[in-house]
Design a protein around this motif. Structure first.
Motif, PDB file in Angstrom:
ATOM      1  N   GLU A  14      39.767  49.913  38.716  1.00  0.00           N
ATOM      2  CA  GLU A  14      39.713  48.615  39.400  1.00  0.00           C
ATOM      3  C   GLU A  14      40.750  47.631  38.870  1.00  0.00           C
ATOM      4  O   GLU A  14      41.093  46.682  39.562  1.00  0.00           O
TER       5      GLU A  14
ATOM      6  N   THR B  52      43.770  45.434  37.909  1.00  0.00           N
ATOM      7  CA  THR B  52      45.070  45.141  38.518  1.00  0.00           C
ATOM      8  C   THR B  52      46.025  44.443  37.552  1.00  0.00           C
ATOM      9  O   THR B  52      47.188  44.229  37.894  1.00  0.00           O
TER      10      THR B  52
ATOM     11  N   GLN C 213      39.923  38.883  36.221  1.00  0.00           N
ATOM     12  CA  GLN C 213      39.494  39.610  37.417  1.00  0.00           C
ATOM     13  C   GLN C 213      38.021  39.992  37.292  1.00  0.00           C
ATOM     14  O   GLN C 213      37.588  40.523  36.276  1.00  0.00           O
TER      15      GLN C 213
ATOM     16  N   SER D 295      42.950  38.265  42.757  1.00  0.00           N
ATOM     17  CA  SER D 295      43.421  39.646  42.878  1.00  0.00           C
ATOM     18  C   SER D 295      42.797  40.385  44.054  1.00  0.00           C
ATOM     19  O   SER D 295      43.048  41.572  44.240  1.00  0.00           O
TER      20      SER D 295
ATOM     21  N   THR E 156      39.338  40.808  44.874  1.00  0.00           N
ATOM     22  CA  THR E 156      38.128  41.590  44.644  1.00  0.00           C
ATOM     23  C   THR E 156      37.154  41.492  45.816  1.00  0.00           C
ATOM     24  O   THR E 156      36.605  42.502  46.271  1.00  0.00           O
TER      25      THR E 156
ATOM     26  N   ALA F 252      38.423  43.555  48.651  1.00  0.00           N
ATOM     27  CA  ALA F 252      38.268  44.985  48.391  1.00  0.00           C
ATOM     28  C   ALA F 252      36.841  45.435  48.674  1.00  0.00           C
ATOM     29  O   ALA F 252      36.612  46.476  49.306  1.00  0.00           O
TER      30      ALA F 252
ATOM     31  N   THR G 230      46.914  41.318  45.799  1.00  0.00           N
ATOM     32  CA  THR G 230      45.860  41.545  46.783  1.00  0.00           C
ATOM     33  C   THR G 230      46.322  42.480  47.892  1.00  0.00           C
ATOM     34  O   THR G 230      45.593  43.396  48.288  1.00  0.00           O
TER      35      THR G 230
ATOM     36  N   ARG H 231      48.654  44.754  47.845  1.00  0.00           N
ATOM     37  CA  ARG H 231      48.793  46.123  47.343  1.00  0.00           C
ATOM     38  C   ARG H 231      47.421  46.773  47.158  1.00  0.00           C
ATOM     39  O   ARG H 231      47.223  47.952  47.482  1.00  0.00           O
ATOM     40  N   ARG H 232      46.464  45.991  46.676  1.00  0.00           N
ATOM     41  CA  ARG H 232      45.119  46.523  46.434  1.00  0.00           C
ATOM     42  C   ARG H 232      44.422  46.908  47.733  1.00  0.00           C
ATOM     43  O   ARG H 232      43.813  47.973  47.835  1.00  0.00           O
TER      44      ARG H 232
ATOM     45  N   ASP I  25      45.943  50.054  49.237  1.00  0.00           N
ATOM     46  CA  ASP I  25      45.512  51.278  48.537  1.00  0.00           C
ATOM     47  C   ASP I  25      44.122  51.709  48.998  1.00  0.00           C
ATOM     48  O   ASP I  25      43.852  52.906  49.138  1.00  0.00           O
TER      49      ASP I  25
END
Length: 306
Positions: free
Chosen positions: A230, A232, A237, A264, A266, A269, A291, A293-294, A297
């Motif tokens: 998780e 980043t 975070q 970030s 969360t 996500a 964010t 990029r997360r 993914d």
């Protein structure tokens, strides 16, 4: 020509260095060098422009609503401006999660936090029936009885982390607070926390009590090898397991959540993994880069779960 002393006009003008303000020398423990370096790196990246990373809303242009299991990333933009734009285009969500910058715990910091958050709560309550606001306990406590009349306190939530480094000789700070505020039209979903056994009992109509989540989340800080997948690298975070109960209690699959202080990402996500829709924004371009990029993914790794 005399030697020694500062000459008129010599040296770099104060406030023109790397951080654009006067700097102070500090001594920090070696164990905290990595954490402080990450914070400084994020601060330095805020000034770097990141074109084509996120959508910058323009005046008169509507913010698009994402599809189920997707997230729209808007900004850089302040939380106030995003909420005002959503109100103007009459966008309604099920929940707004607010996690503004944590100012110093001293009186001036608490006062600044209060002034900012009261305004955000009023705007957020016009966008969604559920509003969650995070902060230091001593700052959040000042919000009691200062939120808009349309909101009522549903619960005081606490995130407890036992792996916090010791930074003082007094009580060790190991918690953050979150207020769950709700309008009358905000529906709760305690059934999201039923076990399979309780679901079976509920189906017979003989359930005598409701299973709801605890108001204390005992989850470790993301550091070292703890939930490394998780992490980043973004400062402070939160674990996804701290945000998931908020989203489960206030929304259903397909519902829209708003996080105008996403950091970030969360909450985004978690929303995507649970099949919700999310609009995310932040005033930091560096945060939005993390964010995006997360979320990307997650989109290619696995389908969402209910």
């Amino acid at each position: 020509m005399p030697r020694g002393g500062k000459r008129d006009g010599a040296g770099r003008p104060s406030g023109t260095g790397r951080y654009r303000e006067p700097a102070t020398s500090m001594r920090i423990p070696q164990s905290l060098v990595g954490e402080v370096s990450e914070m400084l790196a994020v601060h330095a990246r805020r000034a770097i422009k990141t074109p084509n990373q996120v959508t910058r809303p323009k005046k008169g242009r509507l913010i698009s609503i994402p599809k189920e299991g997707e997230a729209s990333i808007i900004g850089p933009i302040t939380a106030r401006k995003l909420l005002e734009q959503l109100i103007a285009q009459k966008t309604q969500a099920k929940a707004v999660i607010l996690d503004p910058f944590y100012r110093a715990k001293r009186e001036t910091g608490r006062a600044a936090y209060l002034a900012e958050v009261i305004q955000l709560l009023d705007l957020a309550s016009q966008v969604a029936p559920h509003v969650f606001i995070w902060g230091f306990p001593e700052s959040v406590a000042r919000l009691v009885d200062h939120w808009p009349d349309r909101l009522k306190l549903e619960g005081w939530l606490t995130w407890v982390f036992r792996n916090a480094p010791s930074r003082s000789r007094s009580w060790r700070p190991t918690q953050q607070a979150c207020l769950h505020l709700r309008r009358k039209d905000g529906r709760l979903h305690p059934e999201a926390f039923y076990s399979e056994r309780h679901r079976a009992i509920a189906a017979t109509g003989k359930l005598e009590y409701k299973m709801t989540p605890f108001s204390v989340f005992d989850e470790a800080l993301l550091s070292g090898f703890i939930k490394r997948s998780e992490q980043t690298g973004y400062p402070m975070q939160k674990p996804e397991s701290v945000i998931e109960p908020l989203i489960r209690m206030s929304t259903l699959p397909g519902d829209l959540i708003i996080d105008p202080t996403c950091g970030s990402g969360t909450s985004g996500a978690v929303a995507v993994k649970l099949g919700r829709r999310a609009i995310l924004s932040d005033r930091s371009a560096a945060a939005l880069k993390v964010t995006k990029r997360r979320i990307a993914d997650i989109a290619v790794s696995a389908p969402h779960k209910a």
